[in-house]
Write a protein that holds these residues in place. Structure first.
Motif, PDB file in Angstrom:
ATOM      1  N   TYR A 137       0.835  -1.203   0.000  1.00 25.45           N
ATOM      2  CA  TYR A 137       0.000   0.000   0.000  1.00 25.45           C
ATOM      3  C   TYR A 137       0.870   1.253   0.000  1.00 25.45           C
ATOM      4  O   TYR A 137       0.666   2.170  -0.802  1.00 25.45           O
ATOM      5  CB  TYR A 137      -0.946   0.017   1.199  1.00 25.45           C
ATOM      6  N   PHE A 138       1.843   1.312   0.907  1.00 30.61           N
ATOM      7  CA  PHE A 138       2.669   2.513   0.992  1.00 30.61           C
ATOM      8  C   PHE A 138       3.603   2.659  -0.206  1.00 30.61           C
ATOM      9  O   PHE A 138       3.913   3.781  -0.614  1.00 30.61           O
ATOM     10  CB  PHE A 138       3.442   2.551   2.310  1.00 30.61           C
ATOM     11  N   LEU A 153       2.737   7.048  -6.359  1.00 33.16           N
ATOM     12  CA  LEU A 153       1.788   7.972  -6.969  1.00 33.16           C
ATOM     13  C   LEU A 153       2.071   9.419  -6.560  1.00 33.16           C
ATOM     14  O   LEU A 153       1.957  10.336  -7.373  1.00 33.16           O
ATOM     15  CB  LEU A 153       0.354   7.589  -6.606  1.00 33.16           C
ATOM     16  N   VAL A 154       2.449   9.619  -5.306  1.00 33.12           N
ATOM     17  CA  VAL A 154       2.757  10.969  -4.836  1.00 33.12           C
ATOM     18  C   VAL A 154       4.072  11.458  -5.434  1.00 33.12           C
ATOM     19  O   VAL A 154       4.176  12.596  -5.902  1.00 33.12           O
ATOM     20  CB  VAL A 154       2.803  11.005  -3.290  1.00 33.12           C
ATOM     21  N   ASP A 162      -1.940  12.608 -11.472  1.00 29.58           N
ATOM     22  CA  ASP A 162      -3.306  13.090 -11.291  1.00 29.58           C
ATOM     23  C   ASP A 162      -4.226  11.881 -11.471  1.00 29.58           C
ATOM     24  O   ASP A 162      -4.462  11.420 -12.587  1.00 29.58           O
ATOM     25  CB  ASP A 162      -3.632  14.181 -12.297  1.00 29.58           C
ATOM     26  N   VAL A 163      -4.719  11.374 -10.377  1.00 34.64           N
ATOM     27  CA  VAL A 163      -5.440  10.113 -10.368  1.00 34.64           C
ATOM     28  C   VAL A 163      -6.717  10.183 -11.201  1.00 34.64           C
ATOM     29  O   VAL A 163      -7.009   9.287 -11.992  1.00 34.64           O
ATOM     30  CB  VAL A 163      -5.748   9.686  -8.907  1.00 34.64           C
ATOM     31  N   ALA A 164      -7.482  11.253 -11.057  1.00 34.46           N
ATOM     32  CA  ALA A 164      -8.758  11.368 -11.774  1.00 34.46           C
ATOM     33  C   ALA A 164      -8.550  11.391 -13.287  1.00 34.46           C
ATOM     34  O   ALA A 164      -9.261  10.707 -14.030  1.00 34.46           O
ATOM     35  CB  ALA A 164      -9.497  12.610 -11.320  1.00 34.46           C
ATOM     36  N   VAL A 169      -5.423   9.928  -4.244  1.00 29.56           N
ATOM     37  CA  VAL A 169      -4.300   8.998  -4.236  1.00 29.56           C
ATOM     38  C   VAL A 169      -4.507   7.864  -3.236  1.00 29.56           C
ATOM     39  O   VAL A 169      -4.216   6.704  -3.536  1.00 29.56           O
ATOM     40  CB  VAL A 169      -2.984   9.760  -3.941  1.00 29.56           C
ATOM     41  N   ALA A 170      -5.029   8.172  -2.066  1.00 34.34           N
ATOM     42  CA  ALA A 170      -5.216   7.139  -1.047  1.00 34.34           C
ATOM     43  C   ALA A 170      -6.217   6.090  -1.510  1.00 34.34           C
ATOM     44  O   ALA A 170      -6.015   4.887  -1.302  1.00 34.34           O
ATOM     45  CB  ALA A 170      -5.665   7.765   0.266  1.00 34.34           C
ATOM     46  N   ALA A 171      -7.301   6.533  -2.146  1.00 31.59           N
ATOM     47  CA  ALA A 171      -8.320   5.589  -2.610  1.00 31.59           C
ATOM     48  C   ALA A 171      -7.786   4.707  -3.731  1.00 31.59           C
ATOM     49  O   ALA A 171      -8.038   3.497  -3.751  1.00 31.59           O
ATOM     50  CB  ALA A 171      -9.558   6.345  -3.081  1.00 31.59           C
ATOM     51  N   LEU A 172      -7.053   5.300  -4.678  1.00 27.89           N
ATOM     52  CA  LEU A 172      -6.489   4.500  -5.758  1.00 27.89           C
ATOM     53  C   LEU A 172      -5.434   3.531  -5.215  1.00 27.89           C
ATOM     54  O   LEU A 172      -5.360   2.387  -5.657  1.00 27.89           O
ATOM     55  CB  LEU A 172      -5.883   5.391  -6.840  1.00 27.89           C
TER      56      LEU A 172
END
Length: 154
Positions: A30-31, A37-38, A43-45, A66-69
């Motif tokens: 997860y991390f 991603l960070v 840009d996740v969306a 980012v957390a949800a993805l």
């Protein structure tokens, strides 16, 4: 065989150590996903929109970011974590179960009969009466009827 039956088989075989290893791998993945991603400033969306991954995932990406993805991708990688955990278990399970045994017993879990029967016999103690035999621990709870039925009423 399904993944769920594999998880049940492995948890019965390796006890609490299986859950510790799988959860540890889950947090690591997860991390790793989140920080990737960070770090790459994704840009996740717009990523979800570009690959047309669906309206529900697009709404999740816009609201959760980012957390949800990261969470969704982490759930997607569950079979990979299990494939990594299986070869690690014979090496890590005895040491982890030995350290977790007092905690698991304090929580009310006891060794499953088939796990306790396969445990190696303890060496005879020289003069210590406090020496206890450590066995692999499985998730079978012995809940007293009084504790199971008693609920605090306000």
């Amino acid at each position: 065989m399904s993944i769920w039956s594999d998880v049940q088989t492995l948890s019965a075989k390796y006890g609490a150590a299986f859950f510790v290893v799988v959860q540890g791998l889950g947090w690591i993945t997860y991390f790793m996903i989140y920080f990737s991603l960070v770090f790459f400033d994704i840009d996740v969306a717009s990523y979800v929109r570009y690959y047309n991954l669906g309206a529900s995932l697009e709404a999740l990406a816009e609201q959760g970011g980012v957390a949800a993805l990261s969470f969704a991708l982490n759930r997607f990688l569950t079979p990979v974590r299990l494939a990594i955990a299986v070869p690690l278990m014979p090496i890590m399970a005895p040491a982890i179960n030995a350290r977790l045994a007092p905690i698991v017993r304090a929580l009310g879990f006891t060794p499953a009969p088939e796990v306790a029967a396969t445990a190696a016999p303890a060496a005879p103690a020289a003069s210590s009466a406090k020496t206890a035999k450590t066995v692999p621990v499985s998730w079978s709870a012995d809940v007293p009827a009084a504790a199971a039925g008693s609920k605090k009423k306000d």
